[in-house]
Design an enzyme around this catalytic site. Structure first.
Site, PDB file in Angstrom:
ATOM      1  N   TYR A 132       0.929  -1.113  -0.076  1.00 18.50           N
ATOM      2  CA  TYR A 132       0.005  -0.186  -0.084  1.00 18.50           C
ATOM      3  C   TYR A 132       0.895   1.298  -0.122  1.00 18.50           C
ATOM      4  CZ  TYR A 132      -4.791  -1.866   0.688  1.00 18.50           C
ATOM      5  OH  TYR A 132      -5.992  -2.070   0.784  1.00 18.50           O
ATOM      6  N   LYS A 192       3.078 -15.400   2.144  1.00 20.56           N
ATOM      7  CA  LYS A 192       3.322 -15.966   0.550  1.00 20.56           C
ATOM      8  C   LYS A 192       4.618 -16.087   0.536  1.00 20.56           C
ATOM      9  CE  LYS A 192       1.457 -17.564  -3.270  1.00 20.56           C
ATOM     10  NZ  LYS A 192       0.469 -18.613  -3.285  1.00 20.56           N
ATOM     11  N   ASP A 232      -3.347 -18.054   0.066  1.00 22.87           N
ATOM     12  CA  ASP A 232      -4.287 -18.619  -0.498  1.00 22.87           C
ATOM     13  C   ASP A 232      -4.929 -19.799   0.222  1.00 22.87           C
ATOM     14  OD1 ASP A 232      -2.059 -20.173  -0.811  1.00 22.87           O
ATOM     15  OD2 ASP A 232      -1.961 -20.882  -2.859  1.00 22.87           O
ATOM     16  N   ASP A 261      -6.612  -6.918   4.224  1.00 23.10           N
ATOM     17  CA  ASP A 261      -7.489  -6.294   3.562  1.00 23.10           C
ATOM     18  C   ASP A 261      -8.403  -7.206   3.039  1.00 23.10           C
ATOM     19  OD1 ASP A 261      -9.064  -4.101   2.397  1.00 23.10           O
ATOM     20  OD2 ASP A 261      -8.226  -4.584   0.577  1.00 23.10           O
ATOM     21  N   ASP A 276     -12.259  -8.946   4.860  1.00 23.14           N
ATOM     22  CA  ASP A 276     -13.683  -8.963   4.164  1.00 23.14           C
ATOM     23  C   ASP A 276     -14.279 -10.526   4.053  1.00 23.14           C
ATOM     24  OD1 ASP A 276     -13.352  -6.414   3.327  1.00 23.14           O
ATOM     25  OD2 ASP A 276     -14.458  -6.582   1.557  1.00 23.14           O
TER      26      ASP A 276
END
Ligand code: IPM
Ligand code: MG
Length: 362
Positions: free
Chosen positions: A141, A192, A224, A248, A252
């Site tokens: 970000y 990751k 994942d 982020d 959700d």
């Protein structure tokens, strides 16, 4: 001492839901002796329209001098074609960076009354209580360099940079481990590391932090797989700690386990637990102005503020009790509605919380 709260409604449904949260604060002040004052400021698209910038200097100043910040949401169709440097989202990111709010706490708790509202089977989600700890001021970000450049052949290429310093990973790790100490004592660090060097370092630093917390069980998961596990068997998680972008996305995903993203509050804290509090959902321009948005995530964000930053746990308990009672009474905004319940709008839901709060006066 009077505590000052900056109120930043922002855009879209932010305006409607913050108005309900302010009613709750006002009730605590008038009826329960909470010693606060509030001042409202502009952020996001509303600030851009009025001042030409999504984070005007006076808003940053107000946020800095306040003890806590309550934010609604930013963004909307109207500002989508603006240059990215002045888009509403930049106002939010500027506040996070400007106040060094590096620790984003996103609890995903299923209210038993809403088990039917989840798209997952009740037995998969009942009793769900996860805390996602998202790094908030670093990673892709904020990493430099970033932008869109034109290559020698005339083709454009977009680029962003994922960067984390050891110290940034270490401090968010410690926040997660400290929280886990007060909960189920398990931390799952999401990365990751099989592909990205930056998150290989993330994993190593988390291992280092774990050495100072012998009571905590640390595990690692690739992002994942974490996304898959969240919808397959979410109750395996206690505290999850991850990077800005992975957090982020996963938050959700976790929100939907609880029935609606309209239920989830969040806290963004600096190293001294000064914080900004906001629902994790966005400005929902598709339903803005209709009076149907769920204000509970914002009201529950006020509870988090009272608990984490203002040291007023008794007031936080009251809000949470009142929200519970409202759900027991069967009141539901459209996002959490199921058969047999009473459908209400934003203001009716806020008023019901206030009515239930007032009933708690001893
Ligand atoms: C969130 C939002 C923000 C983010 C946007 C509005 C910039 O999605 O708080 O999760 O990506 O952090
Ligand atoms: Mg998000």
């Amino acid at each position: 001492m009077t505590k000052k709260i900056a109120i930043l409604p922002g855009d879209g449904i932010g305006v409607e839901i913050v108005a309900e949260a302010v009613k709750v604060l006002e009730c605590l002040r008038a009826d329960f002796g909470l010693n606060i004052e509030t001042e409202t400021g502009l952020i996001g698209g509303a600030a851009y329209d009025a001042k030409g910038h999504p984070l005007p200097d006076e808003t940053l100043q107000l946020a800095k001098e306040s003890d806590s910040i309550l934010l609604g949401a930013v963004g909307g169709y109207k500002w989508e074609s603006l240059d990215i440097s002045v888009r509403p989202e930049k106002g939010l990111l500027g506040l996070r960076a400007g106040l060094d709010l590096f620790a984003n706490l996103r609890p995903a708790i299923l209210y038993p009354q809403l088990a039917d509202a989840s798209t997952l089977k009740p037995e998969i989600v009942s009793g769900l209580d996860i805390m996602i700890v998202r790094e908030l001021t670093g990673g892709i970000y904020f990493g430099q360099p970033r932008g869109v450049r034109t290559l020698d052949n005339g083709e454009r290429q977009g680029y962003n940079t994922l960067v984390y310093k050891e110290s940034e990973i270490d401090r968010i790790g410690r926040v997660a481990f400290d929280i886990a100490m007060k909960r189920g004592k398990r931390v799952c660090s999401v990365d990751k590391a099989n592909v990205l060097e930056c998150t290989e370092l993330w994993r190593q630093v988390m291992e280092g932090v774990a050495k100072d917390y012998s009571d905590i069980e640390l595990s690692h998961m690739y992002v994942d797989n974490a996304a898959m596990q969240l919808v397959k068997a979410p109750k395996q998680f206690d505290v999850m700690v991850t990077t800005n972008m992975f957090g982020d996305i996963l938050s959700d995903c976790a929100a939907m386990l609880t029935g609606s993203i309209g239920m989830l509050p969040s806290a963004s804290l600096d190293i001294n637990s000064k914080g900004m509090y906001e629902p994790i959902h966005g400005s929902a321009p598709d339903i803005a102005g209709q009076g149907v948005a769920n204000p509970l995530a914002t009201i529950l964000s006020v509870a988090m503020m009272l608990r984490y930053s203002l040291n007023e746990a008794a007031h936080a308990d009251r809000i949470e009790k009142a929200v519970n009672n409202v759900l027991d009474q069967g009141l539901r905004t459209p996002d959490i509605y199921s058969d047999g319940m009473q459908k209400v709008g934003t203001a009716q839901m806020g008023d019901a919380v206030v009515t239930n709060l007032k009933k708690l006066v001893n």
